[in-house]
Motif scaffolding. Structure first.
Motif, short mmCIF file in Angstrom:
data_model
loop_
_atom_site.label_atom_id
_atom_site.label_comp_id
_atom_site.label_asym_id
_atom_site.label_seq_id
_atom_site.Cartn_x
_atom_site.Cartn_y
_atom_site.Cartn_z
N TYR A 1 0.80 -1.31 -0.11
CA TYR A 1 -0.04 -0.02 -0.09
C TYR A 1 0.95 1.08 -0.22
CZ TYR A 1 1.01 0.52 4.93
OH TYR A 1 1.48 0.60 6.21
N GLN B 1 -1.88 7.27 -3.36
CA GLN B 1 -2.32 7.30 -4.68
C GLN B 1 -1.30 8.24 -5.52
OE1 GLN B 1 -6.36 8.04 -5.16
NE2 GLN B 1 -6.83 6.46 -3.59
N GLU C 1 -3.75 3.77 -0.92
CA GLU C 1 -4.46 2.85 -1.57
C GLU C 1 -3.56 1.41 -1.64
OE1 GLU C 1 -5.13 3.73 -5.64
OE2 GLU C 1 -2.97 4.02 -6.17
N TRP C 2 -4.35 0.42 -1.72
CA TRP C 2 -3.52 -1.09 -1.96
C TRP C 2 -3.24 -1.33 -3.37
CZ3 TRP C 2 -2.42 -3.79 2.50
CH2 TRP C 2 -3.16 -3.58 3.51
N ASP C 3 -2.02 -1.80 -3.32
CA ASP C 3 -1.60 -2.52 -4.68
C ASP C 3 -2.49 -3.53 -5.10
OD1 ASP C 3 -0.27 -3.62 -6.98
OD2 ASP C 3 1.82 -3.88 -5.99
N ALA C 4 -3.35 -3.15 -6.39
CA ALA C 4 -4.46 -3.93 -6.74
C ALA C 4 -3.67 -5.26 -7.51
CB ALA C 4 -5.30 -3.27 -7.87
N ARG D 1 -2.55 8.54 7.94
CA ARG D 1 -2.82 7.78 7.12
C ARG D 1 -2.48 6.19 7.38
NH1 ARG D 1 -5.09 11.64 5.79
NH2 ARG D 1 -5.24 12.78 4.09
#
Length: 735
Positions: A290, A293, A300-303, A386
């Motif tokens: 993560y 962005q 955000e999480w690494d998709a 965060r």
């Protein structure tokens, strides 16, 4: 000492004149200079020595930056000791004697020399010209005489001999950072209170001298007098002590292997559960899963690695597993966020005012990045908040190594650069993460997984050990690193069972089990999820031994967590070197791969193939063999047989070992019945170390009376008998 050509810029503190004293401090003027020397009774057995112009020693209003640095370095600012000053008029030298309790610091007026006494014993002296100041480099040099009894410890980690005498260390090297602290088995210690560079020359240039170089305009050092355990106690009371972890981090860990998917690692967890191998936590591997962005200041999480974070946490929870994941305090350089934060001045900058771009590393997936300027309070707050959101979503712990090689020309908003910035940056990163994971809990509980080493690192109770390899030498390297960190006041040092980034050919079943057995008797450790390093890679007999040792680990959790809880009061580490535990036994210090696990257990890891192991039992106590129940006198050496299902373990007479039940993970623990069994090593004299300790020992008329053992099995040593009377247990000699 500096070469003669440098002396034009060097002030040598030659002679002193007494100015004044009060209950906590004595002030001296340095002849022919504008310098003053202040000596403060900071705590019993602790003197603070400061030297600088009077205006620098006693500023009317310290800057906010100076106050912030002081709080990062010292948990206790004000002195709590008292001193008495008397004159020395004994030929051939005159001077002053500064006493507190049974410790004395003597100063010779001219030439300036120092001598430290513990009772009637002189334990430390300085040569003439022992303190100098180089105004060109803003560099202080201090030297003390070394004799044959001075074994030196405490400057950080080492893979070699724990006694650092004959070596040199430098505090701000990212590849091998040292601490500005040192102690001797002879009974003295020094801590240099600075963020700037400190160099220890521990008899390397001159075998009879310890020489320290401290950069900065103010000389500020603490001198400790006492046994090493007393020195660590005072040092950690001064600089800060560890908070305690919650229960789940005390269980066994599993490190994700490079390239392994989330499905793969959870499948490995399922295998552990199916085979009844204890496990509590999975540490996800690099790169970071993560981060910020590209165009928004939110995580955000690494998709590609975590398509659905909520699903991942749900699956982990179903397996009774906590997750830890890597993070880094930065932003990728090819993103809009980098450009925006460069404009705001939120990143570390170079001499031209541009954000410095660091080369990519494993955590960034090889992509260049900028470092957040954590000295900026708004940036620090943003990053910490965060992170807290991620933990509130279900992440158990962060993993973050922030000991970056920051070039000298890079500057933070607070003005820090060079060695100061290299020192302060990992400290701020670890503190921000600890604030995020534990700061909102009462009491504060949580772990931040990191290998960074910096002043006050011991405030954060989870230091990750090195990934050293897969052979016997790597096993010993890991052990020595942990013991040297313990000598430096770091409470918890974790181990890895092998390394997924080194060739695995050297990992035999014998080495695997010996390494696992030693790791069980440590603060904690992790398996590597690389298939060749998992228990399932070995034969059935080896897998049975894995289960045997993991059962031991979970039974030890109440004891090990009790040691960590005790460190909040004592500052002592979980694994204690022979020098730390037995400073008056020189022979014990030769056996420097043995160690004490807390106060009760002596562990002698098997560091080479074979079953026969030589063990030295330190003098002053008797020792009970946990495997045979035999009693041995201290000060003796023995050869013992240790199969792969045993480890040379000895209980210290007068102590007890409290064990928990067998468990597959810490969620199996019954909080109302955390203990299952008590082993006694001779007549109990000491209350046991155990989590949430409510067990107390009282001795009277040759018997021991113990409260708090209700419902527990009690295994007394041979020759003792147990009688229960309600809530009280009486231990007495068998008739």
């Amino acid at each position: 000492m500096p070469p003669k050509s440098d002396f034009a810029h060097v002030t040598q503190l030659v002679a002193l004149n007494f100015l004044a004293s009060k209950s906590t401090r004595a002030d001296f003027a340095v002849d022919q200079t504008s310098l003053q020397l202040q000596i403060e009774a900071h705590a019993p057995g602790v003197y603070r020595l400061r030297c600088a112009p009077a205006s620098a020693l006693n500023p009317e209003k310290p800057s906010a930056r100076a106050r912030a640095h002081a709080e990062m370095l010292l948990a206790r600012q004000e002195p709590v000791g008292e001193l008495a000053v008397s004159s020395i008029a004994e030929p051939p030298a005159s001077g002053w004697r500064i006493q507190q309790g049974d410790t004395t610091l003597e100063l010779t007026q001219s030439p300036l020399q120092l001598a430290v006494y513990r009772g009637d014993d002189c334990i430390l002296t300085s040569p003439e010209g022992s303190l100098t100041y180089d105004s060109t480099e803003t560099l202080w040099r201090l030297s003390f005489d070394l004799d044959g009894d001075d074994a030196l410890h405490g400057t950080g980690s080492t893979a070699g001999e724990l006694n650092q005498r004959g070596t040199v260390s430098v505090s701000d090297k990212p590849e091998a950072p040292a601490l500005p602290m040192i102690w001797s088995t002879k009974g003295w210690g020094l801590y240099f209170n600075t963020m700037a560079r400190v160099e220890h020359d521990m008899g390397h240039s001159d075998p009879d001298l310890y020489q320290a170089s401290m950069y900065g305009s103010v000389f500020d050092a603490f001198l400790f007098v006492g046994d090493p355990s007393e020195i660590l106690n005072q040092y950690t009371a001064l600089t800060g002590r560890a908070g305690q972890p919650s229960l789940w981090p005390m269980g066994v860990w599993l490190d994700q292997a490079p390239g392994q998917s989330s499905d793969d690692i959870l499948a490995v967890v399922q295998t552990f559960r199916d085979q009844q191998w204890g496990l509590d936590a999975v540490c996800l591997g690099a790169p970071a899963v993560y981060g910020f962005q590209a165009d928004k200041p939110v995580f955000e999480w690494d998709a590609a690695r975590v398509p659905d974070a909520r699903d991942l946490f749900s699956r982990a929870q179903a397996l009774n597993i906590q997750l830890a994941a890597p993070s880094f305090p930065g932003v990728l350089s090819d993103t809009d966020m980098f450009a925006e934060w460069e404009d705001r001045g939120w990143l570390l900058i170079d001499d031209d005012g541009n954000a410095h771009i660091f080369d990519g590393n494993d955590v960034t997936g090889g992509k260049p990045f900028g470092l957040l300027d954590l000295t900026h309070k708004d940036v620090y707050k943003l990053w910490s908040e965060r992170q807290r959101q991620v933990f509130d979503d279900g992440l158990g712990a962060p993993v973050c190594d922030a000991q970056f090689n920051i070039p000298d020309g890079i500057t933070a908003r607070g003005g820090e650069s060079g060695a100061v910035l290299r020192t302060i940056y990992p400290l701020l990163a670890r503190q921000a993460l600890f604030d995020a994971v534990a700061g909102h809990k009462t009491p504060q509980e949580g772990v931040v997984i990191s290998a960074d080493l910096f002043p006050s690192a011991q405030r954060f109770a989870w230091q990750r050990g090195p990934r050293t390899g897969n052979d016997w030498a790597a096993f010993e390297h890991s052990l020595r690193t942990a013991l040297s960190l313990g000598d430096s006041g770091v409470t918890v040092q974790t181990h890895t069972l092998g390394s997924a980034v080194h060739p695995v050919e050297g990992m035999s079943p014998e080495l695997y089990i010996r390494w696992l057995a030693a790791n069980v008797f440590s603060a904690n450790f992790s398996f590597q999820a690389l298939p060749a390093l998992l228990p399932s890679a070995f034969d059935a007999a080896t897998q049975e031994l894995v289960q045997h040792w993991l059962q031991w680990r979970y039974r030890l959790v109440p004891y090990v967590l009790g040691i960590i809880e005790d460190a909040v009061r004592s500052g002592l580490p979980v694994q204690r070197s022979m020098a730390l535990a037995f400073p008056s036994d020189p022979l014990a210090q030769v056996w420097d791969t043995q160690y004490m696990l807390g106060p009760a257990l002596l562990v002698a890891p098997v560091l080479k193939p074979g079953k026969q192991v030589q063990v030295y039992l330190p003098e002053g106590d008797a020792w009970w063999d946990l495997n045979t129940g035999w009693r041995y006198e201290g000060g003796t050496t023995w050869t013992v047989e240790a199969g792969l299902d045993t480890l040379p373990l000895f209980g210290r007479e007068g102590h007890m070992l409290c064990l928990g039940p067998t468990a597959q993970h810490t969620g199996d623990f019954n909080s109302a019945r955390i203990l299952d069994e008590v082993w006694m090593f001779g007549m109990p004299e000491h209350s046991p170390v155990v989590m949430r300790n409510k067990i107390r020992v009282m001795q009277m008329q040759g018997s021991s009376y113990i409260k708090g053992l209700e419902g527990l099995r009690i295994l007394p040593s041979e020759g003792l008998e147990v009688k229960r009377r309600g809530a009280e247990v009486r231990i007495s000699r068998a008739r």
